[in-house]
Every structure is written in C-alpha cells, then in structure tokens.
Design an enzyme around this catalytic site. Structure first.
Site, PDB file in Angstrom:
ATOM      1  CD  GLU A  61      -2.409  -1.370   2.733  1.00  0.00           C
ATOM      2  OE1 GLU A  61      -3.568  -1.767   2.809  1.00  0.00           O
ATOM      3  OE2 GLU A  61      -1.693  -1.159   3.730  1.00  0.00           O
ATOM      4  CB  THR A 206      -4.821 -11.908  15.219  1.00  0.00           C
ATOM      5  OG1 THR A 206      -5.999 -11.509  14.521  1.00  0.00           O
ATOM      6  CG2 THR A 206      -5.137 -12.099  16.698  1.00  0.00           C
ATOM      7  CG  ASP A 232      -4.730  -4.257   8.513  1.00  0.00           C
ATOM      8  OD1 ASP A 232      -4.965  -5.379   8.021  1.00  0.00           O
ATOM      9  OD2 ASP A 232      -3.599  -3.915   8.891  1.00  0.00           O
ATOM     10  CB  SER A 297      -7.175   0.571  14.581  1.00  0.00           C
ATOM     11  OG  SER A 297      -5.887   0.642  14.031  1.00  0.00           O
ATOM     12  CB  VAL A 298      -7.774   0.579   8.754  1.00  0.00           C
ATOM     13  CG1 VAL A 298      -8.965  -0.350   8.868  1.00  0.00           C
ATOM     14  CG2 VAL A 298      -8.226   2.006   8.510  1.00  0.00           C
TER      15      VAL A 298
HETATM   16  P1  NAD Z   1       2.600 -10.605  13.507  1.00  0.00           P
HETATM   17  O1  NAD Z   1       2.443 -11.575  12.387  1.00  0.00           O
HETATM   18  O2  NAD Z   1       3.959 -10.269  13.999  1.00  0.00           O
HETATM   19  O3  NAD Z   1       1.742 -11.091  14.775  1.00  0.00           O
HETATM   20  C1  NAD Z   1       0.433 -11.577  14.665  1.00  0.00           C
HETATM   21  C2  NAD Z   1       0.195 -12.567  15.804  1.00  0.00           C
HETATM   22  O4  NAD Z   1      -1.188 -12.969  15.755  1.00  0.00           O
HETATM   23  C3  NAD Z   1       1.034 -13.842  15.684  1.00  0.00           C
HETATM   24  O5  NAD Z   1       1.785 -14.036  16.864  1.00  0.00           O
HETATM   25  C4  NAD Z   1      -0.011 -14.950  15.471  1.00  0.00           C
HETATM   26  O6  NAD Z   1       0.351 -16.179  16.074  1.00  0.00           O
HETATM   27  C5  NAD Z   1      -1.240 -14.337  16.150  1.00  0.00           C
HETATM   28  N1  NAD Z   1      -2.519 -14.900  15.717  1.00  0.00           N
HETATM   29  C6  NAD Z   1      -2.932 -15.206  14.457  1.00  0.00           C
HETATM   30  N2  NAD Z   1      -4.181 -15.718  14.507  1.00  0.00           N
HETATM   31  C7  NAD Z   1      -4.569 -15.709  15.813  1.00  0.00           C
HETATM   32  C8  NAD Z   1      -5.755 -16.092  16.487  1.00  0.00           C
HETATM   33  N3  NAD Z   1      -6.783 -16.619  15.834  1.00  0.00           N
HETATM   34  N4  NAD Z   1      -5.814 -15.924  17.838  1.00  0.00           N
HETATM   35  C9  NAD Z   1      -4.765 -15.417  18.520  1.00  0.00           C
HETATM   36  N5  NAD Z   1      -3.603 -15.033  17.925  1.00  0.00           N
HETATM   37  C10 NAD Z   1      -3.509 -15.178  16.589  1.00  0.00           C
HETATM   38  O7  NAD Z   1       1.849  -9.279  13.008  1.00  0.00           O
HETATM   39  P2  NAD Z   1       1.980  -7.792  13.606  1.00  0.00           P
HETATM   40  O8  NAD Z   1       3.023  -7.024  12.887  1.00  0.00           O
HETATM   41  O9  NAD Z   1       1.984  -7.835  15.099  1.00  0.00           O
HETATM   42  O10 NAD Z   1       0.582  -7.207  13.098  1.00  0.00           O
HETATM   43  C11 NAD Z   1      -0.621  -7.672  13.668  1.00  0.00           C
HETATM   44  C12 NAD Z   1      -1.779  -7.218  12.816  1.00  0.00           C
HETATM   45  O11 NAD Z   1      -1.929  -5.803  12.896  1.00  0.00           O
HETATM   46  C13 NAD Z   1      -1.622  -7.543  11.333  1.00  0.00           C
HETATM   47  O12 NAD Z   1      -2.843  -8.050  10.846  1.00  0.00           O
HETATM   48  C14 NAD Z   1      -1.294  -6.208  10.701  1.00  0.00           C
HETATM   49  O13 NAD Z   1      -1.715  -6.135   9.354  1.00  0.00           O
HETATM   50  C15 NAD Z   1      -2.077  -5.266  11.580  1.00  0.00           C
HETATM   51  N6  NAD Z   1      -1.593  -3.891  11.646  1.00  0.00           N
HETATM   52  C16 NAD Z   1      -2.524  -2.911  11.701  1.00  0.00           C
HETATM   53  C17 NAD Z   1      -2.127  -1.595  11.806  1.00  0.00           C
HETATM   54  C18 NAD Z   1      -3.162  -0.516  11.939  1.00  0.00           C
HETATM   55  O14 NAD Z   1      -2.833   0.658  11.888  1.00  0.00           O
HETATM   56  N7  NAD Z   1      -4.417  -0.866  12.166  1.00  0.00           N
HETATM   57  C19 NAD Z   1      -0.766  -1.265  11.818  1.00  0.00           C
HETATM   58  C20 NAD Z   1       0.176  -2.291  11.803  1.00  0.00           C
HETATM   59  C21 NAD Z   1      -0.252  -3.618  11.715  1.00  0.00           C
END
Ligand code: NAD
Length: 348
Positions: A61, A206, A232, A297-298
């Site tokens: 993105e 997650t 997101d 939040s996105v």
């Molecule tokens: P990451 O892959 O490092 O961590 C995600 C964790 O979620 C992993 O430890 C995984 O085991 C766990 N997980 C997956 N499915 C699960 C479930 N059903 N129950 C419990 N735990 C589960 O990712 P990250 O960098 O920490 O990012 C997390 C999320 O946040 C991603 O989806 C990312 O796209 C999103 N994100 C959003 C924003 C925003 O501004 N809203 C910003 C950054 C990241």
C-alpha cells in the site's frame, strides 16, 4: 551544492538509536501528541483511501497526504504468511517533502515507526473512549506490534496489567519476556476467554488473511473498549459482526475504513463516528459506562505524516540520520545531461 539536495536518511539502526535514546514510551506519547495536533487540523489535509495492490498472500500500500506545507507518504506491506518464512508481516518506509519545492526533506525506515505510531494512535483513541480508570488490557495476538501496544497504553492511558493470548504460545512468551522489567503486570493466558477476565480494554492484533472471529459476541461485556488493530484489509477482519451491531464505532477516515476495517461487514451507511471529531469536541466519545466502544483501527496516512513530522523535528537536535545523495544536482538545473557528461569526463 544546494543543501536541499542532501536528504536526511534514518536507517533502522538510527531509528533504534533514536527510540532507545528518548525511550519508547516517551516517543509514543510524543507521536500521540503530534497525531492529536494534526487531527485538530483535519480539514486542512488532502485525504484519500490508501492505494492498495492486493495479491493472494498480502497487500502493498501507498499512503499519501499533505497539509499544504509538507507532503508525506508511506510504503507498507501486510503479509500474514511472512513470519513462517522468517520475514515480518508488516514492513515500511516513508518520505516527507516540502510542498514549496517538491524536494524530499526526510527518508526513513518506518517498520519500527509504524509500530510506534499504531500503538500511539490506539492509546490516543482509548484515552478518549475507554472507561475511566481502566487499568487492565487483554492483548490477543502477541506478534511484532504487541509490546508497543502495551507500552503505549501504559504511558498514555495508565494501563498497568496486560493479559496475553496468542494461538502460538511462543509469541506470548516472547511478549512477556520483552515486557519483563517494564513494571507492567503480565499474565499469559491459555484461552481468549481467560485473557478477557477483568479486562476493561481488549486489543485484537492478530494477522490472518481471512474473516477471522477473534472475538465472539458472548465474550464482550458491557462497558468494554475494543481496540481492533488486525482487521485492516478487504476480507481480513477479527470481530464477529454481532459485536459491531452492539458497539459505538469510531474510525479514522470513513471512506478507507469502510473498505478495510471491521465495518466492511456492515451496510455502507451504518453510522460511525470520526475520531478527529471526538478529539475536537464536535461529537461525543463514550456516552455511558455501559457502552461498548470500538476503535476500528486500519491506520491512516495522517498518522504516518504526524510520525514523519515528529522524526523530522527530532533530527533538528539529534544526530540519528545520515546524508543521502538522493536528488540530482546539476550546476545549471536544465543541464541534467551535461552533469552526466562531466561525470564521464571526470571518471575517464
Ligand atoms: P505478527 O504476524 O507479527 O503477529 C500476529 C500474531 O497474531 C502472531 O503471533 C499470530 O500467532 C497471532 N494470531 C494469528 N491468529 C490468531 C488467532 N486466531 N488468535 C490469537 N492469535 C492469533 O503481526 P503484527 O506485525 O503484530 O501485526 C498484527 C496485525 O496488525 C496484522 O494483521 C497487521 O496487518 C495489523 N496492523 C494494523 C495496523 C493498523 O494501523 N491498524 C498497523 C500495523 C499492523
């Protein structure tokens, strides 16, 4: 040589030095203040949903915006399958430029900065929406973003206890290890339900490229604040639709959140409130102790702009950048080709 031709570049190494020098909690508190200040200027900004390129496994993105004086953008990816390959789910870099000349004034890593700004934004939203006196947060999803979230909620909202749950127990252990010594009371839980016990705030963070159900309706009691971070992208959500129907929903920029957020599960005209309007007092935040508030939040471009602006300001006094020879600088601006010829003659 014109100094505008040299662009300060913040490498990952220098970003780490900057954060360690100032302290992560202070940086997130400062970034939250920059975001709040920019949300107060909301109407000034160019706004567009981010430009997303989807594939079966992830998304890339671009997130641009401008306040008329500066222009910023972030490049960011989201690839939930990456961690299995030893790569991160989210990586990013970004740029700030001067509108007057169009010349860049900062290029920086934004993988760490995104985690900082996302957590700062989450905690800032909770400051306006969470029940008063909330001190315990459930954290579902204990990956790369999780420690930043916990520390921002401590610094900005006074949360002093986090209850961790992740489908991968190794992730919870890693999070608990990294938070040891911060003074936050950390409990690793075996189920999502156990993590929710006694928590007035729940953060879902997650990563899974599907319409997941991290929280079901029966898990969410009255008065809770939900900070839903992981949903997101189109087809990537975390909450059961019934929770949304019971919640007061708050978003960053509705045209983007309707595409990417939890509310993609709802009708296009389902009422939501905009956080900038809460912050400026134009609309109410939490309306009662029993209300369920949801920050869907996105991540919006203005938050990255605020983070870039913050780093740019820090570099006025801190040495954590290196000069990047990024913009061609011919002696005569119209003699770009001549510059090549002179370089060739010099090399010969
Ligand atoms: P990451 O892959 O490092 O961590 C995600 C964790 O979620 C992993 O430890 C995984 O085991 C766990 N997980 C997956 N499915 C699960 C479930 N059903 N129950 C419990 N735990 C589960 O990712 P990250 O960098 O920490 O990012 C997390 C999320 O946040 C991603 O989806 C990312 O796209 C999103 N994100 C959003 C924003 C925003 O501004 N809203 C910003 C950054 C990241």
């Amino acid at each position: 040589m014109n100094t505008l031709n040299i662009v300060p570049f913040v490498s990952v190494d220098n970003m780490m030095k900057l954060v360690l020098h100032l302290g992560a909690e202070r940086v997130m508190t400062d970034i939250a203040a920059y975001i709040e200040a920019d949300f107060h200027r909301w109407e000034l900004f160019d706004k567009t949903p981010r430009v997303a390129s989807h594939s079966d496994v992830g998304v890339i993105e671009l997130m641009p915006t401008s306040d008329g004086e500066m222009y910023g953008f972030k490049y960011v990816n989201g690839h939930p399958k990456n961690t299995k390959e030893g790569l991160q789910t989210v990586t990013a870099f970004g740029l700030l430029a001067e509108v007057d000349t169009g010349y860049p004034i900062l290029l920086t890593e934004m993988t760490i900065l995104t985690a900082l700004r996302t957590a700062a934004m989450s905690a800032l939203a909770a400051k306006h929406l969470a029940p008063k006196g909330a001190t315990t947060m459930a954290m579902i999803g204990n990956g790369a973003q999780s420690e930043f979230q916990a520390l921002a909620f401590r610094a900005i909202c006074g949360v002093n206890a986090v209850r961790l749950y992740d489908i991968d127990p190794a992730a919870s252990k890693k999070c608990a290890r990294n938070l040891a010594g911060t003074g936050i009371d950390v409990t690793i839980c075996k189920t999502r339900e156990e993590a929710m016990e006694g928590a007035a705030i729940v953060t879902t963070c997650t990563a899974d490229k599907q319409n997941a159900t991290i929280l079901t309706d029966n898990m969410v009691g009255a008065g809770i604040h939900i900070n839903a971070v992981g949903g997101d992208c189109p087809g990537k959500t975390e909450l059961h639709r019934d929770i949304l129907l019971r919640s007061d929903i708050f978003v960053e920029y509705p045209p983007q959140t309707r595409i990417e957020g939890e509310i993609q599960q709802l009708a296009a005209d389902h009422p939501v409130k905009e956080l900038w309007q809460v912050m400026t007092g134009r609309t109410t935040g939490r309306e009662s102790a029993n209300a369920i508030t949801l920050f869907d939040s996105v991540g919006f471009a203005i938050e990255d702009f605020s983070a870039l602006r913050y780093i740019h300001d820090q570099l006025k006094t801190l040495p954590f950048s290196e000069p990047l020879d990024m913009i061609a600088d011919p002696d005569d601006p119209r003699d770009l080709f001549g510059m090549l010829l002179r370089a060739k003659a010099k090399a010969a």
